[in-house]
Design an enzyme around this catalytic site. Sequence first.
Site, short mmCIF file in Angstrom:
data_model
loop_
_atom_site.label_atom_id
_atom_site.label_comp_id
_atom_site.label_asym_id
_atom_site.label_seq_id
_atom_site.Cartn_x
_atom_site.Cartn_y
_atom_site.Cartn_z
N GLY A 119 3.04 -0.97 4.29
CA GLY A 119 3.07 0.45 3.94
C GLY A 119 4.50 0.89 3.64
O GLY A 119 5.01 0.70 2.54
N GLY A 120 5.16 1.46 4.64
CA GLY A 120 6.49 2.05 4.45
C GLY A 120 7.49 1.19 3.70
O GLY A 120 8.18 1.67 2.79
N GLY B 232 2.94 2.40 10.81
CA GLY B 232 3.88 3.51 10.64
C GLY B 232 4.60 3.90 11.91
O GLY B 232 5.25 4.95 11.98
N GLU C 64 -4.95 -4.91 10.83
CA GLU C 64 -3.93 -3.87 10.96
C GLU C 64 -4.15 -3.11 12.27
O GLU C 64 -4.95 -2.16 12.31
CB GLU C 64 -4.02 -2.89 9.79
N HIS D 71 -9.39 1.06 5.43
CA HIS D 71 -8.07 1.25 6.05
C HIS D 71 -8.21 2.17 7.26
O HIS D 71 -9.04 3.10 7.24
CB HIS D 71 -7.10 1.86 5.03
N ASN E 71 0.87 -1.19 0.00
CA ASN E 71 0.00 0.00 0.00
C ASN E 71 0.90 1.23 0.00
O ASN E 71 1.50 1.57 1.01
CB ASN E 71 -0.88 -0.04 1.26
N TRP E 72 0.96 1.88 -1.16
CA TRP E 72 1.90 3.01 -1.30
C TRP E 72 1.39 4.28 -0.62
O TRP E 72 2.11 5.26 -0.53
CB TRP E 72 2.19 3.27 -2.78
N LYS E 73 0.15 4.27 -0.20
CA LYS E 73 -0.46 5.45 0.44
C LYS E 73 -0.22 6.71 -0.40
O LYS E 73 -0.17 6.61 -1.62
CB LYS E 73 0.07 5.59 1.88
N GLU F 146 -6.54 4.56 8.26
CA GLU F 146 -6.36 6.00 7.98
C GLU F 146 -7.65 6.60 7.41
O GLU F 146 -7.95 7.77 7.65
CB GLU F 146 -5.15 6.19 7.05
N SER G 22 3.90 -2.05 10.27
CA SER G 22 5.36 -2.07 10.42
C SER G 22 5.99 -3.41 10.02
O SER G 22 6.94 -3.87 10.65
CB SER G 22 5.76 -1.69 11.84
P1 13P Z 1 3.28 0.47 7.68
O1 13P Z 1 3.82 -0.80 7.06
O2 13P Z 1 3.97 1.71 7.18
O3 13P Z 1 3.22 0.37 9.16
O4 13P Z 1 1.76 0.62 7.17
C1 13P Z 1 0.92 -0.46 7.25
C2 13P Z 1 -0.34 -0.17 6.53
O5 13P Z 1 -1.11 0.68 6.93
C3 13P Z 1 -0.61 -0.91 5.29
O6 13P Z 1 -1.90 -0.68 4.82
#
Ligand code: 13P
Length: 253
Positions: free
Chosen positions: A237-238, A176, A170, A97, A11-13, A99, A216
């Site tokens: 994510g990251g 993050g 999640e 998600h 997930n590149w956000k 967020e 993470s």
């Molecule tokens: P991180 O891997 O940056 O913690 O993010 C996880 C995430 O929200 C994937 O959708």
Amino acid sequence: MSARKPFVAGNWKMNLERKTALGLALAVRDAVGRREDVDVAVFPPFVYLDEVARALAGSRVRCGAQNCSDEPSGAFTGEIAPAMLVDVGATHVIVGHSERRHLYGEGSELVGRKVQLALEHGLSPILCVGETLEERDARRTESVVGEQLARGLAGVDGRALQTRVTLAYEPVWAIGTGRTATPAQAGEVHAYLRGVLAGLYNEPAAENTRILYGGSVKPDNVRALMAVRGVDGVLVGGASLKPETFLPLLEFR
Ligand code: 13P
């Protein structure tokens, strides 16, 4: 035989730009090659979806969106309809998600409508659930994720669940933050979610549905998490933003 093939999703956000997004997509495509033992998908920002999906066409890497509208079309400024996503080559969509839930106030009913509309238009949703730290500390993890799951899946039949839907656990406190759920914590919640699925549907449906872990995930913890019974993949994510940190995640065994 379990249908739960490992699934690694990036997930590149709201990151990358046209050039870096395309470069990353091509690196993932080349690394995955003809591998059949893992499903891989990337989720670029909307504006790069078309180009990334074209670059991945004919490969084993799927491309999806990070969100979609709960409405099929019309006067909804700034929204993107599931049909539009399909039109530019998306096969998957992340729904619910944390967020979206916590920064943009999306509730579980809205999330459920998105899941349903995505399915109606041929997209495979990844439904995310997860508790905040406050909820975990108050021992409310199970009631929170159980409710998110039940409402998110309202209107989804057992067949669609098993063949089209992926779930992602999640924990909000692990996203993050560099603070990963321990394998034991992930295992407990995954087992709980599978139990909820068995109650909502039946045992085989629960056994056939993939549940990913997200929060993470990195090259140095992916093996321990993937070794947990009931963890069928990772939503990253990251670490999904660079080939150096994403490609090693494919070596999860
Ligand atoms: P991180 O891997 O940056 O913690 O993010 C996880 C995430 O929200 C994937 O959708």
